[in-house]
Write a protein that holds these residues in place. Structure first.
Motif, mmCIF file in Angstrom:
data_model
loop_
_atom_site.group_PDB
_atom_site.id
_atom_site.type_symbol
_atom_site.label_atom_id
_atom_site.label_comp_id
_atom_site.label_asym_id
_atom_site.label_seq_id
_atom_site.Cartn_x
_atom_site.Cartn_y
_atom_site.Cartn_z
ATOM 1 N N GLY A 68 3.942 3.490 19.758
ATOM 2 C CA GLY A 68 3.223 2.976 18.600
ATOM 3 C C GLY A 68 3.408 3.782 17.336
ATOM 4 N N TYR A 69 4.159 4.885 17.389
ATOM 5 C CA TYR A 69 4.409 5.696 16.200
ATOM 6 C C TYR A 69 5.505 5.067 15.331
ATOM 7 N N PRO B 14 0.338 6.027 13.226
ATOM 8 C CA PRO B 14 0.080 4.885 12.336
ATOM 9 C C PRO B 14 -1.313 4.868 11.712
ATOM 10 N N GLN B 15 -2.308 5.540 12.337
ATOM 11 C CA GLN B 15 -3.657 5.564 11.763
ATOM 12 C C GLN B 15 -3.938 6.856 10.988
ATOM 13 N N THR B 16 -3.695 7.995 11.605
ATOM 14 C CA THR B 16 -4.021 9.269 10.952
ATOM 15 C C THR B 16 -2.958 9.695 9.941
ATOM 16 N N LEU B 17 -1.741 9.119 10.064
ATOM 17 C CA LEU B 17 -0.590 9.457 9.216
ATOM 18 C C LEU B 17 -0.106 10.885 9.426
ATOM 19 N N ARG C 72 0.854 -1.193 0.000
ATOM 20 C CA ARG C 72 0.000 0.000 0.000
ATOM 21 C C ARG C 72 0.889 1.243 0.000
ATOM 22 N N THR C 73 0.519 2.211 -0.805
ATOM 23 C CA THR C 73 1.226 3.486 -0.811
ATOM 24 C C THR C 73 0.519 4.441 0.133
ATOM 25 N N LYS C 74 1.271 5.007 1.081
ATOM 26 C CA LYS C 74 0.704 5.924 2.070
ATOM 27 C C LYS C 74 1.381 7.284 1.926
ATOM 28 N N GLN C 75 0.625 8.330 2.290
ATOM 29 C CA GLN C 75 1.145 9.694 2.257
ATOM 30 C C GLN C 75 1.022 10.311 3.642
ATOM 31 N N LEU C 76 2.144 10.703 4.226
ATOM 32 C CA LEU C 76 2.075 11.357 5.531
ATOM 33 C C LEU C 76 1.481 12.755 5.377
ATOM 34 N N THR D 94 1.600 18.053 10.435
ATOM 35 C CA THR D 94 0.810 18.653 11.507
ATOM 36 C C THR D 94 0.404 20.069 11.119
ATOM 37 N N ASN D 95 -0.914 20.337 11.184
ATOM 38 C CA ASN D 95 -1.486 21.645 10.809
ATOM 39 C C ASN D 95 -1.164 22.017 9.363
ATOM 40 N N GLY D 96 -0.822 21.005 8.559
ATOM 41 C CA GLY D 96 -0.529 21.262 7.154
ATOM 42 C C GLY D 96 0.768 21.985 6.903
ATOM 43 N N GLN D 97 1.605 22.088 7.924
ATOM 44 C CA GLN D 97 2.837 22.864 7.812
ATOM 45 C C GLN D 97 4.061 21.951 7.699
ATOM 46 N N GLU D 98 4.670 21.948 6.522
ATOM 47 C CA GLU D 98 5.918 21.203 6.353
ATOM 48 C C GLU D 98 7.020 21.898 7.139
ATOM 49 N N PRO D 99 7.890 21.136 7.853
ATOM 50 C CA PRO D 99 8.958 21.768 8.633
ATOM 51 C C PRO D 99 9.894 22.594 7.759
ATOM 52 N N ALA D 100 10.341 23.692 8.292
ATOM 53 C CA ALA D 100 11.254 24.575 7.553
ATOM 54 C C ALA D 100 12.562 23.859 7.260
ATOM 55 N N GLY D 101 13.116 24.110 6.091
ATOM 56 C CA GLY D 101 14.418 23.565 5.741
ATOM 57 C C GLY D 101 14.398 22.155 5.196
#
Length: 445
Positions: free
Chosen positions: A264-265, A280-283, A234-238, A241-248
């Motif tokens: 469990g993460y 593992p569930q919400t990605l 299965r292909t999953k996409q992380l 958090t809050n739609g914000q990719e970390p800087a850098g």
């Protein structure tokens, strides 16, 4: 004739008397030998023999007031429980357990009393290396273990001793499942180009059985293999958090991944140094710390201390981390404050001994066994190394600066750029021997 017969009769009578007396003495000796425990007296340890040996070594532990009820007595070599065969009261007959450690405290537990012998037991490991599958050909071919060919990169082992191996060659990329019990090598994902997905150092959640594979081709992408879905990829996409990719975070490369038994993460690290945990569930993905930039092909959690996350760093890593092993505690309020390099010089080389002084050379995948020993595929040294729970580095098998292929014992087996290492539930170590295009197995006793 009558006189002779009478003398012969008296001889028989005398022999019976002597024999009866002898039996009485033997019975008294047996009663003296087998003694019940006296609760009013202390337990005493005196000595044991031999003072060194291997797995299942026959051992005699001497002392006083052990008692003869074996169900009340436990014997340990370090933390490994030994098989207790019998007790005479003053002597225990035990068999040395498998891999209790090189230098062992031998202890006897009777009721609430726990005693340790003053001298140490020296355990000698035996290592044998054999080939599971592969014959040196690089082109991939599925089939039986004897038929299959592959160029393995990294490896993971589930609780059923299924092997999951990432393949990375110029003409194919993917994942295969290897089963010794089924005598099979089965492709799960095979792509002809890296653009279809380049897999890296994978991990197994030993509770759920789910295999997770970091993909370096796309930043948010990883693959999963679930035993409840017959290992269909299965292909999953992380999701940040809050739609914000970390800087850098400019690079897509995710080189390694680890499943955490503590929370469990799933944890991964990007080339830019970002360590991210994924629900593992919400990605949902959350940045927990940013290390210096560079390649890292190994991440693993210690099963004995499940919040401790270990890393191996390859060459060219900023912040004086090249050719090193590091650690952090993800349970801390500020995990980043706990990050520290554990090994010695970062120049690259081979040195066993205290971890703080030890040297590695292009260390790749790392994997813990159930007892807390950390195995390392030391690519540049063509060796398999390990770190003991008391932070001593050992070369398990392989000869530094002597690249080649040979099965056999510790002093003769050879490897060529071993990049992946995994450990089965019984302590068997599996190696993705990249340069030799084989999966190898280390039986350590």
């Amino acid at each position: 004739m009558k006189k002779i017969f009478m003398n012969y009769g008296w001889c028989i009578i005398m022999l019976c008397i002597v024999g009866f007396a002898s039996c009485e003495k033997k019975d008294e000796g047996a009663k003296e030998k087998w003694k019940e425990r006296d609760p009013s007296k202390p337990h005493v340890l005196t000595t044991f023999s031999p003072d060194s040996g291997r797995i299942a070594e026959k051992m005699f532990l001497d002392g006083e007031n052990f008692g003869t009820h074996t169900e009340d007595i436990r014997v340990y070599f370090n933390k490994k429980r030994a098989a207790l065969v019998t007790s005479t009261g003053n002597r225990l007959y035990v068999l040395c357990p498998k891999m209790p450690g090189d230098t062992c405290d031998v202890s006897v537990v009777i009721g609430n009393d726990s005693l340790v012998y003053p001298k140490k037991f020296r355990y000698y490991r035996s290592v044998s290396v054999s080939t599971v599958t592969g014959n040196g050909e690089e082109a991939f071919k599925a089939g039986t273990l004897a038929e299959a060919t592959l160029e393995p990169m990294y490896i993971a082992v589930d609780s059923e001793d299924n092997l999951f191996v990432t393949l990375r060659e110029d003409s194919y990329y993917g994942i295969v499942k290897i089963s010794e019990s089924d005598n099979s090598v089965i492709p799960l994902v095979i792509n002809s180009a890296s653009a279809s997905g380049t897999p890296n150092a994978l991990a197994v959640d030993l509770v759920t059985g789910i295999v997770t594979i970091p993909i370096e081709t796309w930043k948010e992408t990883f693959w999963t293999l679930d035993p409840r879905e017959a290992w269909n990829p299965r292909t999953k996409q992380l999701k940040w958090t809050n739609g914000q990719e970390p800087a850098g975070l400019t690079n897509t490369w995710k080189h390694c991944l680890a499943a955490c038994p503590y929370d469990g993460y799933v944890y991964t690290r990007f080339y830019n140094g970002h360590i991210v945990k994924i629900h593992p569930q919400t990605l949902e993905a959350t940045l927990i710390y940013q290390t210096p930039q560079g390649n890292s092909y190994g991440m693993a959690f210690n099963p004995q201390k499940p919040s401790l996350l270990y890393f191996s760093f390859n060459s060219g890593v900023a912040g004086n981390l090249s050719h090193s092993v590091a650690m952090m505690d993800i349970a801390a309020d500020n995990p980043g404050s706990t990050f520290r390099k554990l090994s010695g010089s970062t120049a690259g080389g081979h040195r066993d001994g205290e971890l703080a002084n030890a040297m590695f050379y292009y260390p790749r995948q790392i994997y813990f066994d159930p007892d807390g020993y950390l195995y390392i595929a030391d690519d540049g040294n063509d060796c398999i190394r390990r770190i003991t729970p008391d932070n001593i580095v050992e070369t398990v098998v392989g000869i530094p600066d002597r690249r080649g292929f040979k099965d056999g014992g510790k002093d003769e087996a050879l490897f060529a750029q071993p990049r992946g290492v995994g450990v089965g539930k019984d302590g068997t170590v599996y190696v993705a021997d990249y340069g030799n295009r084989r999966i190898r197995k280390l039986t350590i006793e």
